[in-house]
Each structure stands twice: as C-alpha cells, then as structure tokens.
Motif scaffolding. Structure first.
Motif, short mmCIF file in Angstrom:
data_model
loop_
_atom_site.label_atom_id
_atom_site.label_comp_id
_atom_site.label_asym_id
_atom_site.label_seq_id
_atom_site.Cartn_x
_atom_site.Cartn_y
_atom_site.Cartn_z
N ARG A 219 47.42 44.90 35.84
CA ARG A 219 46.97 44.93 37.36
C ARG A 219 47.22 46.40 38.03
O ARG A 219 48.61 46.71 37.95
CB ARG A 219 47.88 43.72 38.06
CG ARG A 219 47.35 43.70 39.46
CD ARG A 219 47.91 42.51 40.33
NE ARG A 219 47.66 41.42 39.94
CZ ARG A 219 48.09 40.19 39.21
NH1 ARG A 219 49.28 40.81 38.86
NH2 ARG A 219 47.55 39.22 38.88
N SER A 286 43.71 46.00 44.77
CA SER A 286 44.25 45.87 43.48
C SER A 286 42.90 45.32 42.60
O SER A 286 42.30 44.94 43.39
CB SER A 286 45.24 44.81 43.63
OG SER A 286 44.92 43.69 43.75
N PRO A 288 42.19 43.89 38.25
CA PRO A 288 42.95 43.77 36.89
C PRO A 288 41.79 44.59 36.08
O PRO A 288 40.92 44.84 36.22
CB PRO A 288 42.80 42.31 36.54
CG PRO A 288 41.38 41.80 37.34
CD PRO A 288 41.36 42.86 38.78
#
Length: 414
Positions: A219, A286, A288
């Motif tokens: 992440r 953010s 992943p």
C-alpha cells in the motif's frame, strides 16, 4: 456407478441458493469475511450436510467447518474451499469448490463403492482479502499459520480481525498450533474456476493445476498539498493525484517490460483519494500494488524495481511516499503425484483436460506448504471473467470435475 450419482440439478440448486445469500442489486454477491452473509452461507451448507446421515461435523475456534463420513478414521482425504466473496463478486468463486466437494462425497455415499480413504468436507473461512487485506485467513488458522499480528489487521471501518471473529460468534484461540490433526490429512483437493481464459479458449473442461502464483502486496500513500484548483499555478503544485497517475503507469510499464523475461503480473486495482473534489488539487491518496509470479526470486527483482521507481517519481515531484508491505507469500508447486493422479482420473472419465498454472492464490497453497499432498482442479471461466457478476462456467465442466473428485475419493490418493 459413481458417475450416475452425480446430480447437476442438486449442484445448481445449491449454487443458486448460495447466490441469494448476499446477492447484490447488480447481480453479483457480497459475502465478506466474518460477515452475517458468510455466516448465513455456512448455515445453509450445514443444513444440506445434516441430510446426510453419515456426516459428523466439527467447527474450530475461528469458524472453519469439517464434516466427515468417518470421524474415527486415522486418515481422510480432505476436499473443499471457501464461501466468502469479494465485493459484488461472482456466484462461483469459492462456492463452487464447496458445492462440488459436497456432491462428490454425497455421490460416493450413495454408490455401492467403498472409498479407500474416507472423505472430509472442508469449509474454510475468510479466503478473500476484500475485507481485511489478508487472504486465506481460515486455512492459515486451521493449519497453525496465523500470527498475533494477523489478528490485529483492520477492515475499512477500522474493525480488527479478532473483533470481527467475536462478533460473528467465535472465540479465537492461540492459533500458533493447527486446529486440525495434520497427520489425519492424507491429501487435500480443491476446485475453482480458472479465473483466466486458457480452458475456455481451448474448449477444455478440466484443468489440473501445477503451481500457484503468490503475491507480494504493497500500500502506497502519496502526500502533497491541498490547494485551490483555480488559484494555484501549475508550477507551484504538489499534486498527489498527478504523481500517483505517473506511479501507476510505471507499475504497468514495469510489468510489461519484465513479462518478456519471466512470469510476472503487476496490478493497481484501486485508488483511494482523501477529501477529493473537482475544485481542489489533491493532497493525499493511497493505492495498492499487487505483484505475482511463480518465481520468488524473479518477483523480488520486480518488487525492488517498482518500489525504487515510485520513490524516484515522488522525489522528482516533491511528494512524500509512504510505503507499507501488507502481504507477502511464496509461490507453491503442487504435489506431482497428486497431479498425475488427477490427470489419469480425468482421462479415465473421458473428459477434456490439460495441465496449467494458477494465477490466483487459493487455500490449497497453504496445505501444500505443510508438505501435505495437494491437488487442484480448474473449470473454465467463460470469457476469462472472475470476481464479477458475469462469472460463469458450463454444467458439463462442473459435472466432470465433481466426478473426478468422486473417483479420487474411491480410488484413493497417491
């Protein structure tokens, strides 16, 4: 004959009923790990099991279920999968593995043939990482592979795994030791849709899995400045979205570049923007990254290349990049003797078959890691679709795979 005891109608009825549990208005299903919907799915399968007089059921401290026809037997062939799903997933992922395993066991019980090794149906909890970012929680717990840190992972609502287990009605114990008697497991079999295109495009009903790719997952948090979109000159911006866009493109380009040298796939499947708006320069987000390969050393090289490339992009754009490795597992080669057994069984029933690797992770890989002979079958994913409401396969393939499992119960494993 066992083949005559396999019932397509019974399997389709069970698949349809399980589809109703957590069915979404978009035609898919959402049964997250340790949710009410996952509990309801387990309860339904337990009701179906209760109609089989010979089945004895056990449940461990984290909700995994094991139903066997011979609880006193010193060894058993374990078959099964999971019942949880991703958000708005398909009706077959995991569920088909449970339904086909139950059908195979039921067919053997109804036949005149005596199994060499009695079977045990396995229902693992929490295989999908959709809720907690951790995959195969149930099988890892059953096999003694969970850590204390694993119980502290949280979902999107900041609920830790241990609390979700308690809220679902379970009291997790110290799972540094398996909840199963590993010496009793003569072998493990799992069925799944392929989640790719090979079987569908080659008109093959049954795939025998040779190996399972494993992911390393990160992440990345990108931090810049929130600014007014109209009042901030382009040269003065620290735009987290623009930086992330370059980073995500780099992840794809690295995957394409190294795909020429070995087995690798690189994916960014989501992006979460904090307080985004059309009239704001983004200051925080953010995303992943999922990197998979059958070759651990090769994957490590790609992982290092991705991290260093994203760090360089952040530096060039004057952004802060926070990096967290959230999951890392090793690829697994499944048992060669079990593979040969499944190939021979598929040939003996006259179905079309081939050997192929798995791109997705499965509970089977955890069982094989403990050197328990493990085999896995695939059936075609129509158009390669998976984790999607359009997920489908043919009834012929389902029947053939269930028959291979039934014959494996009777004939025994290598």
């Amino acid at each position: 004959m066992i083949e005559s005891e396999i019932s397509r109608d019974r399997m389709q009825r069970r698949l349809d009923r399980l589809w109703e549990i957590g069915k979404t208005d978009r035609g898919g299903v959402t049964r997250l790990a340790y949710s009410e919907e996952e509990n309801d799915a387990f309860e339904y399968v337990l009701e179906e099991i209760s109609a089989i007089d010979s089945m004895a059921v056990e449940e461990d401290s984290i909700g995994n279920v094991f139903a066997t026809t011979a609880p006193e037997a010193s060894e058993s062939l374990y078959l099964g999968s999971h019942l949880d799903s991703v958000f708005n997933g398909g009706r077959l992922d995991g569920t088909l593995g449970v339904v086909a395993a139950l059908e195979a066991i039921e067919a053997v019980e109804a036949s005149d043939e005596e199994p060499e090794i009695p079977p045990t149906l396995v229902l693992f909890r929490a295989e999908e990482s959709a809720r907690f970012g951790q995959a195969m929680i149930g099988s890892r717990g059953a096999l003694g592979l969970l850590t204390t840190e694993d119980f502290s992972v949280v979902d999107q609502s900041n609920v830790p795994l241990w609390r979700a287990m308690q809220e679902a009605g379970f009291q997790p114990e110290n799972l540094s030791e398996p909840t199963l008697d590993l010496n009793r497991i003569a072998g493990f079999l799992e069925l799944h849709i392929e989640q790719g295109r090979v079987l569908d495009e080659t008109s093959t009903n049954v795939g025998v899995v040779s190996s399972i790719r494993a992911p390393v997952r990160y992440r990345f948090e990108v931090l810049g400045d929130y600014d007014h979109s109209g009042a901030t000159p382009m040269s003065m911006r620290r735009d987290a979205i623009a930086g992330a866009a370059e980073m995500i493109t780099a992840v794809e380009e690295i995957g394409i570049e190294f795909d020429q040298d070995g087995d690798i796939v690189t994916t960014v499947g989501d992006i979460t923007v904090s307080e985004g708006a059309i009239n704001k320069v983004c200051g925080e987000l953010s995303f992943p990254v999922d990197v998979r390969s059958n070759d651990r050393q090769f994957r490590d090289r790609i992982e290092e290349r991705i991290v260093s490339s994203l760090e360089a992009i952040a530096e060039d754009r004057d952004l802060v990049l926070n990096t967290e490795c959230i999951n890392q597992t090793d690829p697994v080669e499944l048992d060669e003797d079990m593979m040969e057994h499944l190939l021979e069984t598929a040939e003996s029933i006259g179905t079309s078959y081939r050997r192929l690797p798995s791109g997705g992770g499965h509970d089977a890989m955890n069982v094989q890691r403990l050197n328990i002979p493990t085999g896995m079958l695939f059936v075609p994913s129509v158009d390669g679709v998976s984790h999607n409401p359009a997920e489908e396969t043919s009834e012929d393939a389902i029947e053939d795979a269930a028959t291979v499992f039934a014959r494996s119960i009777v004939d025994g494993v290598p």
